[in-house]
Design an enzyme around this catalytic site. Sequence first.
Site, PDB file in Angstrom:
ATOM      1  N   LYS A 113       0.822  -1.202   0.000  1.00  0.00           N
ATOM      2  CA  LYS A 113       0.000   0.000   0.000  1.00  0.00           C
ATOM      3  C   LYS A 113       0.868   1.269   0.000  1.00  0.00           C
ATOM      4  O   LYS A 113       0.435   2.313  -0.454  1.00  0.00           O
ATOM      5  CB  LYS A 113      -0.923   0.023   1.218  1.00  0.00           C
ATOM      6  CG  LYS A 113      -1.851  -1.182   1.374  1.00  0.00           C
ATOM      7  CD  LYS A 113      -2.976  -1.181   0.366  1.00  0.00           C
ATOM      8  CE  LYS A 113      -4.080  -2.183   0.681  1.00  0.00           C
ATOM      9  NZ  LYS A 113      -3.678  -3.604   0.602  1.00  0.00           N
TER      10      LYS A 113
HETATM   11  C1  LIG Z   1      -4.221  -4.760  -0.043  1.00  0.00           C
HETATM   12  C2  LIG Z   1      -3.380  -5.986  -0.108  1.00  0.00           C
HETATM   13  C3  LIG Z   1      -3.566  -6.978  -1.103  1.00  0.00           C
HETATM   14  C4  LIG Z   1      -4.672  -6.901  -2.136  1.00  0.00           C
HETATM   15  O1  LIG Z   1      -4.475  -5.880  -3.070  1.00  0.00           O
HETATM   16  P1  LIG Z   1      -5.701  -5.349  -3.964  1.00  0.00           P
HETATM   17  O2  LIG Z   1      -5.176  -4.180  -4.697  1.00  0.00           O
HETATM   18  O3  LIG Z   1      -6.770  -4.982  -2.965  1.00  0.00           O
HETATM   19  O4  LIG Z   1      -6.123  -6.466  -4.857  1.00  0.00           O
HETATM   20  C5  LIG Z   1      -2.706  -8.052  -1.107  1.00  0.00           C
HETATM   21  N1  LIG Z   1      -1.731  -8.185  -0.184  1.00  0.00           N
HETATM   22  C6  LIG Z   1      -1.532  -7.269   0.790  1.00  0.00           C
HETATM   23  C7  LIG Z   1      -0.459  -7.496   1.785  1.00  0.00           C
HETATM   24  C8  LIG Z   1      -2.339  -6.135   0.871  1.00  0.00           C
HETATM   25  O5  LIG Z   1      -2.141  -5.232   1.855  1.00  0.00           O
END
Ligand SMILES: *Cc1c(COP(=O)(O)O)cnc(C)c1O
Length: 495
Positions: A113
Amino acid sequence: MRYVSTRNKNEHVSSAQAIERGLSGDGGLFVPEILPRLPKGAIGELCGMNYRQRAVYVMKLFLEDYTVAELTDFTNRAYGPEGFDTPRVAPVKKLDDTTHFLELWHGPTCAFKDMALQMLPYLLTAATAKNGETRKVCILVATSGDTGKAALEGFADVEGTRIMVFYPRDGVSDIQKLQMTSQEGSNVSVCAVNGNFDDAQTTVKEIFSDPELREELTDAGWMLSSANSINWGRLLPQIVYYISAYCDLLNSGDIHDGEKINFCVPTGNFGDILAGYYAMKMGLPVKRLICASNKNDVLTRFIKTGIYDRNRDFYTTISPSMDILVSSNLERLLFDLSGGDDNETAGYMEKLRDSGSYEISGKIKSALDAVFSAGSCDDNETKAVIARAFKEHKYLMDTHTAVAYGVLEKYRRETGDETRSVVVSTASPYKFCAAVLEALGETPAYTGPELIGQLESVSAVPAPAPLKALTGKTARFTKSLDKTELAAEVREFLK
Ligand SMILES: *Cc1c(COP(=O)(O)O)cnc(C)c1O
Protein backbone atom coordinates in the site's frame (compact mmCIF):
# COMPACT_ATOMS: atom_id res chain seq x y z
CA MET A 1 -6.11 13.50 -21.48
CA ARG A 2 -9.55 13.38 -19.95
CA TYR A 3 -11.08 10.99 -17.45
CA VAL A 4 -14.58 9.56 -17.69
CA SER A 5 -16.87 7.74 -15.29
CA THR A 6 -17.31 3.99 -15.84
CA ARG A 7 -21.06 4.55 -15.53
CA ASN A 8 -21.40 7.65 -17.70
CA LYS A 9 -18.94 8.52 -20.45
CA ASN A 10 -20.44 12.00 -20.80
CA GLU A 11 -19.00 12.87 -17.41
CA HIS A 12 -15.53 14.30 -18.28
CA VAL A 13 -13.01 15.55 -15.77
CA SER A 14 -9.31 16.46 -15.73
CA SER A 15 -6.80 14.24 -13.94
CA ALA A 16 -6.62 16.70 -11.02
CA GLN A 17 -10.40 16.63 -10.71
CA ALA A 18 -10.50 12.82 -10.87
CA ILE A 19 -7.94 12.63 -8.07
CA GLU A 20 -9.64 15.23 -5.90
CA ARG A 21 -13.11 13.72 -6.29
CA GLY A 22 -12.12 10.05 -5.91
CA LEU A 23 -15.52 8.76 -6.98
CA SER A 24 -17.80 10.07 -9.72
CA GLY A 25 -21.16 11.55 -8.70
CA ASP A 26 -22.99 8.66 -10.46
CA GLY A 27 -21.18 6.11 -8.28
CA GLY A 28 -18.81 5.14 -11.10
CA LEU A 29 -15.01 5.16 -11.04
CA PHE A 30 -12.83 7.50 -13.07
CA VAL A 31 -10.75 5.98 -15.88
CA PRO A 32 -8.65 7.57 -18.64
CA GLU A 33 -10.78 8.18 -21.72
CA ILE A 34 -8.00 6.71 -23.85
CA LEU A 35 -5.24 4.64 -22.28
CA PRO A 36 -1.84 6.06 -23.35
CA ARG A 37 0.57 3.72 -25.18
CA LEU A 38 4.22 3.52 -24.22
CA PRO A 39 5.96 5.44 -27.02
CA LYS A 40 8.32 3.52 -29.30
CA GLY A 41 11.66 3.00 -27.60
CA ALA A 42 10.20 3.83 -24.17
CA ILE A 43 11.18 0.54 -22.54
CA GLY A 44 14.79 0.99 -23.62
CA GLU A 45 14.80 4.51 -22.26
CA LEU A 46 13.19 3.42 -18.98
CA CYS A 47 15.82 0.70 -18.56
CA GLY A 48 18.42 3.44 -18.13
CA MET A 49 16.46 5.18 -15.37
CA ASN A 50 16.12 4.64 -11.64
CA TYR A 51 12.74 3.85 -10.07
CA ARG A 52 11.85 7.45 -9.32
CA GLN A 53 12.61 8.57 -12.87
CA ARG A 54 10.55 5.69 -14.23
CA ALA A 55 7.65 6.80 -12.02
CA VAL A 56 7.83 10.36 -13.39
CA TYR A 57 7.93 9.08 -16.97
CA VAL A 58 4.96 6.73 -16.62
CA MET A 59 2.77 8.98 -14.49
CA LYS A 60 3.33 11.96 -16.78
CA LEU A 61 1.65 10.01 -19.61
CA PHE A 62 -1.56 10.11 -17.55
CA LEU A 63 -1.31 13.48 -15.82
CA GLU A 64 -1.42 16.26 -18.38
CA ASP A 65 -2.19 18.88 -15.77
CA TYR A 66 0.89 18.13 -13.65
CA THR A 67 4.38 19.27 -14.69
CA VAL A 68 7.48 17.07 -14.90
CA ALA A 69 9.09 19.30 -12.27
CA GLU A 70 6.17 18.64 -9.89
CA LEU A 71 6.20 14.91 -10.48
CA THR A 72 9.98 14.81 -10.01
CA ASP A 73 9.61 16.55 -6.67
CA PHE A 74 6.78 14.18 -5.63
CA THR A 75 8.64 10.99 -6.55
CA ASN A 76 11.79 12.19 -4.78
CA ARG A 77 9.81 12.73 -1.62
CA ALA A 78 7.53 9.68 -1.92
CA TYR A 79 10.21 7.12 -2.78
CA GLY A 80 13.19 8.68 -0.99
CA PRO A 81 15.64 7.10 1.46
CA GLU A 82 13.70 8.23 4.56
CA GLY A 83 10.80 6.00 3.55
CA PHE A 84 12.32 3.18 1.49
CA ASP A 85 15.13 0.93 2.70
CA THR A 86 16.52 0.38 -0.81
CA PRO A 87 17.23 2.85 -3.65
CA ARG A 88 15.71 0.26 -6.00
CA VAL A 89 12.36 0.99 -4.24
CA ALA A 90 10.63 -2.07 -5.77
CA PRO A 91 13.40 -4.66 -6.25
CA VAL A 92 12.95 -7.89 -8.23
CA LYS A 93 14.47 -10.99 -6.58
CA LYS A 94 15.20 -14.16 -8.49
CA LEU A 95 14.00 -17.44 -6.96
CA ASP A 96 14.82 -19.96 -9.71
CA ASP A 97 15.19 -20.18 -13.50
CA THR A 98 11.65 -19.01 -14.25
CA THR A 99 10.39 -17.33 -11.08
CA HIS A 100 10.99 -13.85 -9.68
CA PHE A 101 9.47 -11.89 -6.80
CA LEU A 102 8.65 -8.21 -7.17
CA GLU A 103 9.04 -6.96 -3.59
CA LEU A 104 6.69 -4.05 -2.95
CA TRP A 105 7.17 -3.82 0.79
CA HIS A 106 10.38 -1.84 1.25
CA GLY A 107 8.47 1.30 2.26
CA PRO A 108 7.73 2.73 5.71
CA THR A 109 4.84 0.39 6.62
CA CYS A 110 6.22 -2.77 5.00
CA ALA A 111 3.19 -3.46 2.78
CA PHE A 112 2.58 -2.66 -0.88
CA LYS A 113 0.00 0.00 0.00
CA ASP A 114 3.00 2.33 0.53
CA MET A 115 3.73 2.32 -3.22
CA ALA A 116 0.55 4.32 -3.77
CA LEU A 117 -0.05 5.98 -0.40
CA GLN A 118 3.39 7.56 -0.25
CA MET A 119 2.49 9.29 -3.54
CA LEU A 120 -1.21 10.10 -3.12
CA PRO A 121 -0.81 12.99 -0.63
CA TYR A 122 1.31 14.93 -3.12
CA LEU A 123 -1.01 14.21 -6.04
CA LEU A 124 -4.03 15.16 -3.93
CA THR A 125 -2.76 18.39 -2.39
CA ALA A 126 -1.50 19.55 -5.80
CA ALA A 127 -4.89 18.62 -7.29
CA THR A 128 -6.79 20.80 -4.83
CA ALA A 129 -4.52 23.76 -5.64
CA LYS A 130 -4.96 23.21 -9.40
CA ASN A 131 -8.73 23.02 -9.00
CA GLY A 132 -8.82 26.27 -7.04
CA GLU A 133 -9.99 24.50 -3.92
CA THR A 134 -9.18 26.67 -0.91
CA ARG A 135 -10.40 24.33 1.82
CA LYS A 136 -7.95 22.07 3.60
CA VAL A 137 -8.32 18.32 3.19
CA CYS A 138 -9.30 15.88 5.91
CA ILE A 139 -8.77 12.24 4.98
CA LEU A 140 -11.06 9.74 6.70
CA VAL A 141 -10.11 6.07 6.53
CA ALA A 142 -11.85 2.94 7.74
CA THR A 143 -9.26 0.19 7.69
CA SER A 144 -8.99 -3.53 8.23
CA GLY A 145 -5.24 -3.13 8.81
CA ASP A 146 -2.72 -2.25 6.10
CA THR A 147 -4.37 0.75 4.44
CA GLY A 148 -4.78 2.71 7.68
CA LYS A 149 -1.13 2.64 8.60
CA ALA A 150 0.05 3.32 5.05
CA ALA A 151 -2.33 6.30 4.77
CA LEU A 152 -1.19 7.66 8.16
CA GLU A 153 2.43 7.38 7.15
CA GLY A 154 1.73 9.03 3.79
CA PHE A 155 -0.24 11.98 5.15
CA ALA A 156 1.61 12.56 8.45
CA ASP A 157 2.70 16.22 8.62
CA VAL A 158 1.65 16.93 5.02
CA GLU A 159 0.74 20.61 5.02
CA GLY A 160 -2.91 21.46 4.46
CA THR A 161 -4.14 18.00 5.48
CA ARG A 162 -5.31 16.06 8.48
CA ILE A 163 -6.00 12.36 8.65
CA MET A 164 -8.23 10.31 10.94
CA VAL A 165 -8.21 6.52 10.89
CA PHE A 166 -10.86 4.19 12.33
CA TYR A 167 -10.09 0.51 12.86
CA PRO A 168 -12.23 -2.29 14.33
CA ARG A 169 -11.12 -2.71 17.95
CA ASP A 170 -10.70 -6.46 17.83
CA GLY A 171 -10.25 -6.86 14.09
CA VAL A 172 -6.56 -6.12 13.48
CA SER A 173 -3.37 -7.89 14.53
CA ASP A 174 -1.43 -6.61 17.56
CA ILE A 175 1.40 -5.46 15.30
CA GLN A 176 -0.99 -3.64 12.97
CA LYS A 177 -2.70 -1.99 15.96
CA LEU A 178 0.57 -0.77 17.47
CA GLN A 179 1.76 0.44 14.05
CA MET A 180 -1.29 2.69 13.90
CA THR A 181 -1.72 3.80 17.51
CA SER A 182 1.95 4.79 17.83
CA GLN A 183 1.82 6.94 14.65
CA GLU A 184 3.70 10.22 14.93
CA GLY A 185 2.74 13.53 13.35
CA SER A 186 0.81 16.63 14.41
CA ASN A 187 -2.10 16.19 11.97
CA VAL A 188 -3.04 12.56 12.66
CA SER A 189 -5.61 10.79 14.80
CA VAL A 190 -6.43 7.11 15.27
CA CYS A 191 -9.48 5.66 16.91
CA ALA A 192 -10.77 2.16 17.61
CA VAL A 193 -14.40 1.42 16.82
CA ASN A 194 -16.40 -0.93 19.03
CA GLY A 195 -17.48 -3.24 16.24
CA ASN A 196 -16.16 -5.00 13.16
CA PHE A 197 -14.69 -3.59 9.94
CA ASP A 198 -18.12 -3.27 8.32
CA ASP A 199 -19.33 -1.14 11.25
CA ALA A 200 -16.35 1.18 10.85
CA GLN A 201 -16.67 1.37 7.06
CA THR A 202 -20.44 1.94 7.05
CA THR A 203 -20.16 4.72 9.62
CA VAL A 204 -17.38 6.45 7.71
CA LYS A 205 -19.47 6.27 4.52
CA GLU A 206 -22.37 7.83 6.43
CA ILE A 207 -20.13 10.66 7.58
CA PHE A 208 -19.08 11.27 3.95
CA SER A 209 -22.67 11.51 2.79
CA ASP A 210 -24.00 13.65 5.65
CA PRO A 211 -24.83 17.00 3.95
CA GLU A 212 -25.21 18.86 7.24
CA LEU A 213 -21.79 17.83 8.46
CA ARG A 214 -20.24 18.67 5.09
CA GLU A 215 -21.68 22.15 5.17
CA GLU A 216 -20.52 22.69 8.71
CA LEU A 217 -17.01 21.54 7.77
CA THR A 218 -16.97 23.68 4.61
CA ASP A 219 -17.79 26.72 6.75
CA ALA A 220 -14.85 25.80 8.93
CA GLY A 221 -12.57 25.48 5.85
CA TRP A 222 -12.45 21.68 5.51
CA MET A 223 -13.30 19.19 2.79
CA LEU A 224 -13.48 15.44 3.39
CA SER A 225 -11.62 13.03 1.15
CA SER A 226 -10.84 9.36 1.05
CA ALA A 227 -7.64 7.40 0.54
CA ASN A 228 -9.11 4.09 -0.54
CA SER A 229 -8.21 2.25 -3.68
CA ILE A 230 -11.01 3.48 -5.91
CA ASN A 231 -9.12 6.79 -6.26
CA TRP A 232 -7.23 7.05 -9.56
CA GLY A 233 -4.36 8.61 -7.60
CA ARG A 234 -3.86 5.29 -5.86
CA LEU A 235 -4.02 3.14 -8.97
CA LEU A 236 -1.67 5.14 -11.16
CA PRO A 237 1.51 4.76 -9.05
CA GLN A 238 0.95 1.00 -9.16
CA ILE A 239 1.25 0.83 -12.95
CA VAL A 240 4.84 1.99 -12.59
CA TYR A 241 6.19 -1.07 -10.81
CA TYR A 242 5.01 -3.54 -13.46
CA ILE A 243 6.93 -1.61 -16.10
CA SER A 244 9.89 -1.16 -13.76
CA ALA A 245 10.04 -4.91 -13.04
CA TYR A 246 10.14 -5.64 -16.76
CA CYS A 247 13.03 -3.20 -17.19
CA ASP A 248 14.91 -4.80 -14.29
CA LEU A 249 14.57 -8.24 -15.92
CA LEU A 250 15.87 -6.83 -19.21
CA ASN A 251 18.78 -5.17 -17.41
CA SER A 252 19.70 -8.40 -15.60
CA GLY A 253 19.66 -10.30 -18.89
CA ASP A 254 16.90 -12.64 -17.71
CA ILE A 255 14.66 -11.69 -20.64
CA HIS A 256 15.25 -10.33 -24.13
CA ASP A 257 13.61 -7.27 -25.64
CA GLY A 258 9.93 -7.93 -26.38
CA GLU A 259 9.79 -11.25 -24.48
CA LYS A 260 6.40 -11.79 -22.85
CA ILE A 261 6.21 -12.63 -19.15
CA ASN A 262 3.46 -13.58 -16.68
CA PHE A 263 2.55 -11.77 -13.49
CA CYS A 264 0.84 -13.55 -10.62
CA VAL A 265 -0.87 -11.18 -8.17
CA PRO A 266 -2.41 -11.80 -4.71
CA THR A 267 -5.74 -10.05 -5.13
CA GLY A 268 -8.36 -8.49 -2.86
CA ASN A 269 -9.92 -5.29 -4.15
CA PHE A 270 -8.53 -5.89 -7.67
CA GLY A 271 -6.44 -2.69 -7.63
CA ASP A 272 -3.00 -4.20 -7.87
CA ILE A 273 -3.70 -6.65 -10.70
CA LEU A 274 -5.72 -4.00 -12.58
CA ALA A 275 -2.62 -1.80 -12.64
CA GLY A 276 -0.81 -4.75 -14.27
CA TYR A 277 -3.58 -4.98 -16.86
CA TYR A 278 -3.23 -1.29 -17.68
CA ALA A 279 0.56 -1.71 -18.02
CA MET A 280 -0.10 -4.51 -20.52
CA LYS A 281 -2.60 -2.40 -22.44
CA MET A 282 0.01 0.36 -22.63
CA GLY A 283 2.23 -2.07 -24.51
CA LEU A 284 4.22 -3.91 -21.84
CA PRO A 285 4.93 -7.44 -23.14
CA VAL A 286 2.73 -9.53 -20.81
CA LYS A 287 1.41 -12.96 -21.65
CA ARG A 288 -0.93 -13.71 -18.76
CA LEU A 289 -2.09 -12.08 -15.57
CA ILE A 290 -2.80 -14.71 -12.94
CA CYS A 291 -5.24 -13.65 -10.23
CA ALA A 292 -4.62 -15.38 -6.89
CA SER A 293 -7.28 -15.67 -4.16
CA ASN A 294 -7.37 -17.21 -0.71
CA LYS A 295 -10.39 -19.20 0.50
CA ASN A 296 -12.52 -16.13 -0.30
CA ASP A 297 -12.23 -17.08 -3.97
CA VAL A 298 -15.03 -14.96 -5.41
CA LEU A 299 -12.67 -13.52 -8.06
CA THR A 300 -11.25 -16.90 -9.07
CA ARG A 301 -14.78 -18.18 -9.62
CA PHE A 302 -15.64 -15.07 -11.57
CA ILE A 303 -12.66 -15.45 -13.88
CA LYS A 304 -13.39 -19.15 -14.40
CA THR A 305 -17.18 -18.89 -14.88
CA GLY A 306 -18.00 -15.29 -15.83
CA ILE A 307 -20.39 -15.12 -12.87
CA TYR A 308 -19.67 -12.76 -9.99
CA ASP A 309 -21.55 -13.87 -6.89
CA ARG A 310 -21.02 -12.31 -3.50
CA ASN A 311 -23.82 -14.34 -1.89
CA ARG A 312 -21.52 -16.75 -0.09
CA ASP A 313 -19.81 -17.31 3.22
CA PHE A 314 -17.03 -14.99 4.29
CA TYR A 315 -13.90 -16.59 5.74
CA THR A 316 -11.27 -15.10 8.01
CA THR A 317 -7.88 -16.28 6.76
CA ILE A 318 -4.16 -15.84 7.45
CA SER A 319 -4.02 -13.46 4.45
CA PRO A 320 -6.53 -10.90 5.81
CA SER A 321 -5.90 -8.18 3.22
CA MET A 322 -7.50 -10.49 0.64
CA ASP A 323 -10.54 -11.31 2.78
CA ILE A 324 -13.04 -9.45 0.65
CA LEU A 325 -16.25 -10.27 -1.20
CA VAL A 326 -16.77 -7.13 -3.28
CA SER A 327 -13.75 -6.09 -5.34
CA SER A 328 -14.55 -2.52 -6.29
CA ASN A 329 -11.88 -2.06 -8.95
CA LEU A 330 -13.31 -4.89 -11.04
CA GLU A 331 -15.73 -2.28 -12.37
CA ARG A 332 -12.86 -0.60 -14.21
CA LEU A 333 -11.89 -3.89 -15.86
CA LEU A 334 -15.48 -4.58 -16.99
CA PHE A 335 -15.65 -1.10 -18.50
CA ASP A 336 -12.45 -1.69 -20.44
CA LEU A 337 -13.26 -5.24 -21.58
CA SER A 338 -16.69 -4.12 -22.78
CA GLY A 339 -14.97 -1.65 -25.07
CA GLY A 340 -15.88 1.28 -22.84
CA ASP A 341 -19.60 0.50 -22.60
CA ASP A 342 -20.83 2.63 -19.70
CA ASN A 343 -24.43 1.33 -19.88
CA GLU A 344 -23.35 -2.28 -19.74
CA THR A 345 -20.97 -1.58 -16.84
CA ALA A 346 -23.63 0.36 -14.92
CA GLY A 347 -26.03 -2.54 -15.51
CA TYR A 348 -23.69 -5.09 -13.92
CA MET A 349 -23.12 -2.83 -10.93
CA GLU A 350 -26.86 -2.37 -10.48
CA LYS A 351 -27.35 -6.14 -10.47
CA LEU A 352 -24.54 -6.52 -7.98
CA ARG A 353 -26.19 -3.98 -5.69
CA ASP A 354 -29.70 -5.44 -6.04
CA SER A 355 -29.05 -9.17 -6.05
CA GLY A 356 -25.37 -9.58 -5.14
CA SER A 357 -24.47 -11.18 -8.46
CA TYR A 358 -24.22 -10.74 -12.22
CA GLU A 359 -23.06 -12.68 -15.28
CA ILE A 360 -20.91 -10.98 -17.92
CA SER A 361 -21.61 -11.15 -21.66
CA GLY A 362 -19.88 -13.68 -23.92
CA LYS A 363 -17.87 -10.85 -25.45
CA ILE A 364 -16.45 -9.74 -22.10
CA LYS A 365 -15.85 -13.34 -21.06
CA SER A 366 -13.67 -14.04 -24.12
CA ALA A 367 -11.75 -10.80 -23.63
CA LEU A 368 -11.19 -11.86 -20.00
CA ASP A 369 -10.05 -15.37 -21.00
CA ALA A 370 -7.51 -13.92 -23.42
CA VAL A 371 -5.54 -12.35 -20.57
CA PHE A 372 -6.51 -13.64 -17.15
CA SER A 373 -6.08 -16.95 -15.37
CA ALA A 374 -7.00 -17.55 -11.74
CA GLY A 375 -6.60 -19.90 -8.83
CA SER A 376 -6.84 -20.09 -5.05
CA CYS A 377 -4.99 -21.47 -2.04
CA ASP A 378 -6.45 -22.19 1.40
CA ASP A 379 -4.56 -21.53 4.64
CA ASN A 380 -2.92 -24.96 4.84
CA GLU A 381 -1.67 -24.78 1.26
CA THR A 382 -0.40 -21.26 1.94
CA LYS A 383 1.59 -22.37 4.97
CA ALA A 384 3.05 -25.30 3.03
CA VAL A 385 4.23 -22.90 0.31
CA ILE A 386 5.97 -20.67 2.89
CA ALA A 387 7.69 -23.69 4.44
CA ARG A 388 8.84 -25.15 1.12
CA ALA A 389 10.19 -21.90 -0.33
CA PHE A 390 12.11 -21.29 2.86
CA LYS A 391 13.51 -24.82 3.00
CA GLU A 392 14.49 -25.00 -0.67
CA HIS A 393 15.53 -21.41 -1.39
CA LYS A 394 15.93 -19.73 2.03
CA TYR A 395 13.38 -17.21 0.72
CA LEU A 396 10.96 -16.04 3.40
CA MET A 397 7.60 -14.75 2.19
CA ASP A 398 4.44 -13.44 3.81
CA THR A 399 1.05 -15.15 3.67
CA HIS A 400 -0.35 -13.02 0.81
CA THR A 401 2.69 -13.53 -1.40
CA ALA A 402 2.54 -17.26 -0.60
CA VAL A 403 -1.04 -17.46 -1.87
CA ALA A 404 0.20 -16.04 -5.18
CA TYR A 405 3.21 -18.34 -5.42
CA GLY A 406 1.05 -21.35 -4.60
CA VAL A 407 -1.43 -20.36 -7.30
CA LEU A 408 1.40 -19.89 -9.81
CA GLU A 409 2.66 -23.42 -9.10
CA LYS A 410 -0.85 -24.82 -9.60
CA TYR A 411 -1.23 -22.84 -12.84
CA ARG A 412 2.04 -24.24 -14.15
CA ARG A 413 1.01 -27.81 -13.31
CA GLU A 414 -2.41 -27.39 -14.91
CA THR A 415 -1.34 -25.57 -18.10
CA GLY A 416 2.28 -26.58 -18.66
CA ASP A 417 2.97 -22.87 -19.26
CA GLU A 418 6.60 -22.36 -18.19
CA THR A 419 6.75 -18.68 -19.21
CA ARG A 420 9.00 -16.67 -16.93
CA SER A 421 6.79 -15.33 -14.17
CA VAL A 422 6.90 -12.54 -11.63
CA VAL A 423 5.07 -13.08 -8.35
CA VAL A 424 3.97 -9.75 -6.91
CA SER A 425 5.08 -9.77 -3.26
CA THR A 426 2.81 -7.50 -1.26
CA ALA A 427 3.97 -7.56 2.36
CA SER A 428 6.98 -8.22 4.53
CA PRO A 429 6.71 -11.62 6.28
CA TYR A 430 7.32 -9.70 9.50
CA LYS A 431 3.88 -8.12 9.29
CA PHE A 432 2.32 -11.55 9.71
CA CYS A 433 4.79 -13.13 12.12
CA ALA A 434 2.46 -15.56 13.89
CA ALA A 435 1.21 -17.26 10.73
CA VAL A 436 4.69 -17.35 9.18
CA LEU A 437 6.17 -18.88 12.35
CA GLU A 438 3.45 -21.54 12.35
CA ALA A 439 4.15 -22.25 8.70
CA LEU A 440 7.79 -22.89 9.62
CA GLY A 441 6.66 -25.35 12.28
CA GLU A 442 7.27 -23.03 15.24
CA THR A 443 4.89 -22.07 18.02
CA PRO A 444 4.46 -18.30 18.35
CA ALA A 445 5.70 -17.49 21.85
CA TYR A 446 4.34 -13.94 22.18
CA THR A 447 1.48 -11.78 20.95
CA GLY A 448 3.07 -8.37 20.24
CA PRO A 449 6.18 -7.08 18.46
CA GLU A 450 8.34 -9.60 20.38
CA LEU A 451 7.27 -12.06 17.66
CA ILE A 452 9.52 -10.16 15.26
CA GLY A 453 12.59 -11.20 17.25
CA GLN A 454 11.36 -14.79 17.38
CA LEU A 455 10.92 -14.98 13.60
CA GLU A 456 14.29 -13.32 13.08
CA SER A 457 16.09 -15.90 15.19
CA VAL A 458 14.25 -18.79 13.50
CA SER A 459 14.81 -17.55 9.93
CA ALA A 460 18.03 -15.47 10.16
CA VAL A 461 16.35 -13.10 7.68
CA PRO A 462 16.68 -9.51 8.98
CA ALA A 463 13.40 -7.77 9.88
CA PRO A 464 12.62 -4.33 8.40
CA ALA A 465 13.70 -1.44 10.65
CA PRO A 466 10.23 0.19 10.98
CA LEU A 467 8.79 -3.03 12.40
CA LYS A 468 11.74 -3.63 14.71
CA ALA A 469 11.34 -0.09 15.97
CA LEU A 470 7.87 -0.98 17.29
CA THR A 471 9.37 -2.82 20.24
CA GLY A 472 8.99 -0.63 23.30
CA LYS A 473 6.70 1.86 21.54
CA THR A 474 3.53 2.87 23.33
CA ALA A 475 0.19 3.92 21.97
CA ARG A 476 -0.44 7.66 21.50
CA PHE A 477 -4.08 6.98 20.66
CA THR A 478 -6.13 4.83 22.99
CA LYS A 479 -9.73 5.94 22.41
CA SER A 480 -12.32 3.36 21.60
CA LEU A 481 -15.73 4.66 20.51
CA ASP A 482 -19.17 3.44 19.57
CA LYS A 483 -20.33 3.96 16.00
CA THR A 484 -22.68 6.75 17.07
CA GLU A 485 -19.79 8.77 18.48
CA LEU A 486 -17.60 8.92 15.33
CA ALA A 487 -19.12 12.00 13.69
CA ALA A 488 -18.62 14.00 16.89
CA GLU A 489 -15.04 12.80 17.01
CA VAL A 490 -14.45 14.11 13.48
CA ARG A 491 -15.98 17.50 14.45
CA GLU A 492 -13.76 17.69 17.51
CA PHE A 493 -10.64 16.73 15.50
CA LEU A 494 -11.25 19.54 12.99
CA LYS A 495 -11.95 22.27 15.55
C1 LIG B 1 -4.22 -4.76 -0.04
C2 LIG B 1 -3.38 -5.99 -0.11
C3 LIG B 1 -3.57 -6.98 -1.10
C4 LIG B 1 -4.67 -6.90 -2.14
O1 LIG B 1 -4.48 -5.88 -3.07
P1 LIG B 1 -5.70 -5.35 -3.96
O2 LIG B 1 -5.18 -4.18 -4.70
O3 LIG B 1 -6.77 -4.98 -2.96
O4 LIG B 1 -6.12 -6.47 -4.86
C5 LIG B 1 -2.71 -8.05 -1.11
N1 LIG B 1 -1.73 -8.18 -0.18
C6 LIG B 1 -1.53 -7.27 0.79
C7 LIG B 1 -0.46 -7.50 1.78
C8 LIG B 1 -2.34 -6.14 0.87
O5 LIG B 1 -2.14 -5.23 1.86
